[in-house]
Motif scaffolding. Structure first.
Motif, PDB file in Angstrom:
ATOM      1  N   PRO A   1      17.350  38.642  -2.660  1.00 60.29           N
ATOM      2  CA  PRO A   1      17.915  39.404  -3.786  1.00 60.29           C
ATOM      3  C   PRO A   1      17.077  39.256  -5.051  1.00 60.29           C
ATOM      4  N   ILE A   2      17.164  40.248  -5.897  1.00 67.66           N
ATOM      5  CA  ILE A   2      16.408  40.225  -7.153  1.00 67.66           C
ATOM      6  C   ILE A   2      17.366  40.391  -8.329  1.00 67.66           C
ATOM      7  N   THR A   3      16.867  40.064  -9.501  1.00 70.30           N
ATOM      8  CA  THR A   3      17.642  40.252 -10.733  1.00 70.30           C
ATOM      9  C   THR A   3      17.154  41.524 -11.413  1.00 70.30           C
TER      10      THR A   3
ATOM     11  N   ALA B   1      22.927  27.419  -3.022  1.00 71.44           N
ATOM     12  CA  ALA B   1      23.307  28.739  -2.490  1.00 71.44           C
ATOM     13  C   ALA B   1      23.362  28.754  -0.967  1.00 71.44           C
TER      14      ALA B   1
ATOM     15  N   TYR C   1      28.730  25.228  -0.623  1.00 71.92           N
ATOM     16  CA  TYR C   1      29.892  25.115  -1.525  1.00 71.92           C
ATOM     17  C   TYR C   1      30.810  26.346  -1.503  1.00 71.92           C
TER      18      TYR C   1
ATOM     19  N   ASN D   1      16.444  48.565  -5.440  1.00 76.07           N
ATOM     20  CA  ASN D   1      16.992  48.833  -4.107  1.00 76.07           C
ATOM     21  C   ASN D   1      17.053  50.321  -3.825  1.00 76.07           C
TER      22      ASN D   1
ATOM     23  N   ILE E   1      18.536  32.774  -6.873  1.00 74.06           N
ATOM     24  CA  ILE E   1      18.605  31.942  -5.662  1.00 74.06           C
ATOM     25  C   ILE E   1      17.670  32.463  -4.560  1.00 74.06           C
TER      26      ILE E   1
ATOM     27  N   SER F   1      21.373  37.962  -6.847  1.00 73.12           N
ATOM     28  CA  SER F   1      20.506  36.800  -7.050  1.00 73.12           C
ATOM     29  C   SER F   1      21.231  35.606  -7.653  1.00 73.12           C
ATOM     30  N   ALA F   2      22.535  35.737  -7.904  1.00 76.40           N
ATOM     31  CA  ALA F   2      23.383  34.638  -8.406  1.00 76.40           C
ATOM     32  C   ALA F   2      22.622  33.725  -9.365  1.00 76.40           C
TER      33      ALA F   2
ATOM     34  N   LYS G   1      13.779  40.955   2.527  1.00 73.63           N
ATOM     35  CA  LYS G   1      13.869  40.938   1.064  1.00 73.63           C
ATOM     36  C   LYS G   1      14.974  40.011   0.567  1.00 73.63           C
TER      37      LYS G   1
ATOM     38  N   ARG H   1      23.190  32.037 -11.913  1.00 72.92           N
ATOM     39  CA  ARG H   1      23.801  30.778 -12.383  1.00 72.92           C
ATOM     40  C   ARG H   1      23.646  29.643 -11.366  1.00 72.92           C
ATOM     41  N   ARG H   2      23.394  30.015 -10.106  1.00 75.75           N
ATOM     42  CA  ARG H   2      23.244  28.991  -9.064  1.00 75.75           C
ATOM     43  C   ARG H   2      21.775  28.697  -8.761  1.00 75.75           C
TER      44      ARG H   2
HETATM   45  P1  NAD Z   1      25.878  38.093  -7.119  1.00 76.29           P
HETATM   46  O1  NAD Z   1      26.105  38.561  -5.727  1.00 76.29           O
HETATM   47  O2  NAD Z   1      24.516  37.582  -7.436  1.00 76.29           O
HETATM   48  O3  NAD Z   1      26.920  36.929  -7.436  1.00 76.29           O
HETATM   49  C1  NAD Z   1      28.317  37.137  -7.382  1.00 76.29           C
HETATM   50  C2  NAD Z   1      29.027  35.795  -7.163  1.00 76.29           C
HETATM   51  O4  NAD Z   1      28.810  35.363  -5.821  1.00 76.29           O
HETATM   52  C3  NAD Z   1      28.537  34.675  -8.054  1.00 76.29           C
HETATM   53  O5  NAD Z   1      29.632  33.860  -8.393  1.00 76.29           O
HETATM   54  C4  NAD Z   1      27.578  33.897  -7.191  1.00 76.29           C
HETATM   55  O6  NAD Z   1      27.490  32.561  -7.565  1.00 76.29           O
HETATM   56  C5  NAD Z   1      28.188  34.073  -5.788  1.00 76.29           C
HETATM   57  N1  NAD Z   1      27.152  34.143  -4.750  1.00 76.29           N
HETATM   58  C6  NAD Z   1      26.397  35.224  -4.426  1.00 76.29           C
HETATM   59  N2  NAD Z   1      25.574  34.939  -3.423  1.00 76.29           N
HETATM   60  C7  NAD Z   1      25.800  33.659  -3.094  1.00 76.29           C
HETATM   61  C8  NAD Z   1      25.252  32.786  -2.130  1.00 76.29           C
HETATM   62  N3  NAD Z   1      24.283  33.177  -1.289  1.00 76.29           N
HETATM   63  N4  NAD Z   1      25.717  31.516  -2.065  1.00 76.29           N
HETATM   64  C9  NAD Z   1      26.673  31.107  -2.874  1.00 76.29           C
HETATM   65  N5  NAD Z   1      27.245  31.877  -3.814  1.00 76.29           N
HETATM   66  C10 NAD Z   1      26.809  33.136  -3.928  1.00 76.29           C
HETATM   67  O7  NAD Z   1      26.276  39.281  -8.085  1.00 76.29           O
HETATM   68  P2  NAD Z   1      26.053  39.476  -9.656  1.00 76.29           P
HETATM   69  O8  NAD Z   1      26.310  38.169 -10.364  1.00 76.29           O
HETATM   70  O9  NAD Z   1      26.853  40.646 -10.002  1.00 76.29           O
HETATM   71  O10 NAD Z   1      24.537  39.881  -9.825  1.00 76.29           O
HETATM   72  C11 NAD Z   1      23.490  38.987 -10.183  1.00 76.29           C
HETATM   73  C12 NAD Z   1      22.162  39.729 -10.169  1.00 76.29           C
HETATM   74  O11 NAD Z   1      21.870  40.161  -8.836  1.00 76.29           O
HETATM   75  C13 NAD Z   1      22.126  40.990 -11.039  1.00 76.29           C
HETATM   76  O12 NAD Z   1      20.895  41.040 -11.723  1.00 76.29           O
HETATM   77  C14 NAD Z   1      22.224  42.127 -10.035  1.00 76.29           C
HETATM   78  O13 NAD Z   1      21.572  43.278 -10.512  1.00 76.29           O
HETATM   79  C15 NAD Z   1      21.491  41.538  -8.860  1.00 76.29           C
HETATM   80  N6  NAD Z   1      21.841  42.105  -7.540  1.00 76.29           N
HETATM   81  C16 NAD Z   1      20.830  42.239  -6.647  1.00 76.29           C
HETATM   82  C17 NAD Z   1      21.091  42.707  -5.371  1.00 76.29           C
HETATM   83  C18 NAD Z   1      19.941  42.820  -4.418  1.00 76.29           C
HETATM   84  O14 NAD Z   1      18.832  42.470  -4.735  1.00 76.29           O
HETATM   85  N7  NAD Z   1      20.184  43.331  -3.203  1.00 76.29           N
HETATM   86  C19 NAD Z   1      22.393  43.036  -4.989  1.00 76.29           C
HETATM   87  C20 NAD Z   1      23.440  42.864  -5.918  1.00 76.29           C
HETATM   88  C21 NAD Z   1      23.138  42.384  -7.199  1.00 76.29           C
END
Ligand code: NAD
Length: 499
Positions: free
Chosen positions: A90-92, A294, A334, A103, A33, A284-285, A88, A287-288
């Protein structure tokens, strides 16, 4: 004017931004996202009059898969070191081994020691059990178990080194108090587990107390992290600024953000002496991604922190108040949409438009923010210098991989004694098993054998070499050693449990 940007494409922002007195900012659009929420946030900031000139860099999945194990192109460092300000998305992090956390790499390489995460409730517009919550978590960002020094030492036993330094504690404790002072906050609370980790967490607590004494106008307190975390989750209104070592701060800032309303709303600033990085706390969520769903709020509010950091507090105030007004008007993505309290469910871009439409407005029920354009940012603390303590070698812990019993191992170890050192104790996973262990104690193949200097004898490095040489002769598989020192006569090592 807004920008229709394809995810990952930053050229149009570059054209839009800039100008004579623009502040250069390094921007990463990130993964999942990331591009959508970065685009939405930049649209709002630029519409509010942000004077920034954007330098885009490539980080995250593409950089990892291109063979950069830390997820960042080597050339990106030039931009970061030039602009000193990093916005910055978020990244995957790709699954599987061999990839290092971007990070952690960025925070440590740029010396971003303070991670500041405001966790605020927006009741009744965003559902929360804690309507009065307004907590700022200040997390130490460089030390603790995040040093990333881990070893497999025996077939069964792995270790991770927890490193805490006095300068690190001093910088973060002073940052927390300076932040509290600048933000007119009344109390700083410290969380540690120093009833167990008396040296590492003990140092964090001790330095916190020392620094707290320099700020008599700000209340201070300390909680053991377990009960402190329970209290924070149950009664966050009891806290104001909370400062903690890295791991506890990592976990509890997510808890605090979630109970305030949603992790999707929380921003974070990573501050160092030379550089600063601003990001949402969520990931980076994936799935969304690409669905225009987002919530850009966490990243947008990080942008508000960035605007304050670069001295554009008029833009920060305008954006923050417009955002509060949009939230108050029930325009929600949402993740925070609630049929009873929300008015309209919006996608990422439409929500950004709603905020832009409200630039110049203030919320009526939520507290509007005021940022003082005249306020000078406080100086990022540096550790004070102090005379080094007198260090004296008084013993050595020899860690051994063995399947023998404690008694048999002790007999082997005693072969290595010399006129200067003798075996004082053996522990297994920290519990004393020799002399006088209990048969009920479960033992692994990982032993710590403590040799101490004999009374009135002075050992030195040569004593250690001789000791290890003797152990080799009796076939002891030693896997590491830790030297035991006193510092100005004060013991610099922990005792065995049961010692
Ligand atoms: P995530 O925070 O991406 O998502 C967790 C849940 O929160 C999911 O259900 C997602 O749909 C929801 N969500 C998160 N942010 C949202 C937003 N802005 N709007 C709506 N819904 C939101 O955590 P995850 O699924 O554990 O990690 C996904 C990827 O992100 C992994 O590759 C992980 O390494 C990476 N990650 C990156 C950072 C960063 O860059 N700072 C921090 C945490 C995780």
């Amino acid at each position: 004017m807004t920008v229709q940007l394809k995810p990952g494409d930053s050229a149009e922002f570059q054209a839009l931004s800039g100008g004579k007195d623009a502040t250069p900012v390094t921007v990463a659009f990130g993964d999942g996202i990331g591009p959508e929420i970065m685009k939405a946030s930049l649209n709002i900031l630029i519409a509010a009059g942000a004077k920034i000139s954007i330098e885009p860099i490539e980080i995250g999945e593409k950089a990892y898969l291109a063979g950069n194990t830390a997820g960042i192109e080597p050339s990106a460092w030039d931009s970061l070191r030039r602009t000193k300000v990093f916005y910055k998305a978020p990244i995957t992090t790709p699954q599987g081994g061999g990839f290092k956390s971007l990070n952690v790499t960025v925070r440590k390489s740029l010396g971003l020691f303070a991670n500041v995460r405001p966790c605020t409730a927006y009741a009744p517009f965003v559902a929360t059990k804690h309507p009065g919550m307004d907590v700022v978590v200040v997390r130490e960002n460089e030390e603790d178990l995040y040093a990333g020094i881990e070893h497999r030492q025996t077939d069964d036993v792995y270790q991770c080194l927890k490193l805490i330094s006095r300068p690190g504690c001093e910088k973060i404790a002073r940052y927390a108090f300076e932040y509290a002072k600048a933000q007119d906050r009344k109390k700083v609370t410290c969380f540690t587990k120093d009833n167990i980790m008396k040296l590492t967490d003990g140092l964090f607590h001790k330095v916190f107390d020392e620094v707290a004494a320099e700020y008599p106008e700000i209340e201070n307190e300390h909680w053991i992290v377990d009960i402190g975390a329970a209290k924070l989750a149950d009664t966050p209104e009891a806290f104001d600024v909370v400062v903690m070592p890295n791991l506890y701060g990592d976990v509890l800032s997510d808890v605090a953000a979630q109970i305030a309303g949603s992790v999707g709303l929380a921003p974070s600033a990573n501050i160092g002496e030379h550089c600063a990085m601003f990001e949402a706390i969520h990931g980076s969520a994936p799935r969304r991604a690409g669905q225009d769903m987002a919530n850009p709020s966490g990243l947008l509010l990080a942008g508000v922190m960035m605007m304050n950091h670069i001295g554009q507090s008029d833009v920060a105030e305008k954006v923050h108040n417009a955002w509060l007004k949009a939230i108050e008007d029930g325009l929600h993505t949402y993740d925070i949409f609630d049929a009873e309290t929300s008015k309209q469910k919006l996608g990422t871009a439409a929500f950004a438009e709603a905020v832009i439409d409200r630039l110049g407005q203030k919320p009526a029920q939520l507290q509007p923010v005021t940022y003082n354009a005249e306020a000078k940012p406080f100086e990022v603390p540096r550790p004070t210098s102090r005379p080094a303590a007198k260090k004296e070698l008084v013993g050595i812990d020899v860690f051994v991989d063995s399947t023998k019993s404690a008694e048999a191992l002790a007999a082997d170890m005693q072969h290595a004694e010399s006129p200067l050192v003798e075996l004082a104790m053996i522990t297994n996973r920290g519990v004393k098993v020799w002399p006088g262990g209990l048969p009920e104690t479960f033992c692994t193949n990982h032993w710590r054998c403590r040799f101490m200097a004999k009374p009135n004898k002075q050992m030195n490095k040569a004593t250690i070499v001789e000791l290890l040489s003797n152990l080799t002769k009796v076939g002891v598989d030693f896997i590491k050693t830790e030297q035991l020192f006193t510092f100005d006569g004060e013991i610099g090592y922990s005792l065995g449990q049961g010692q």
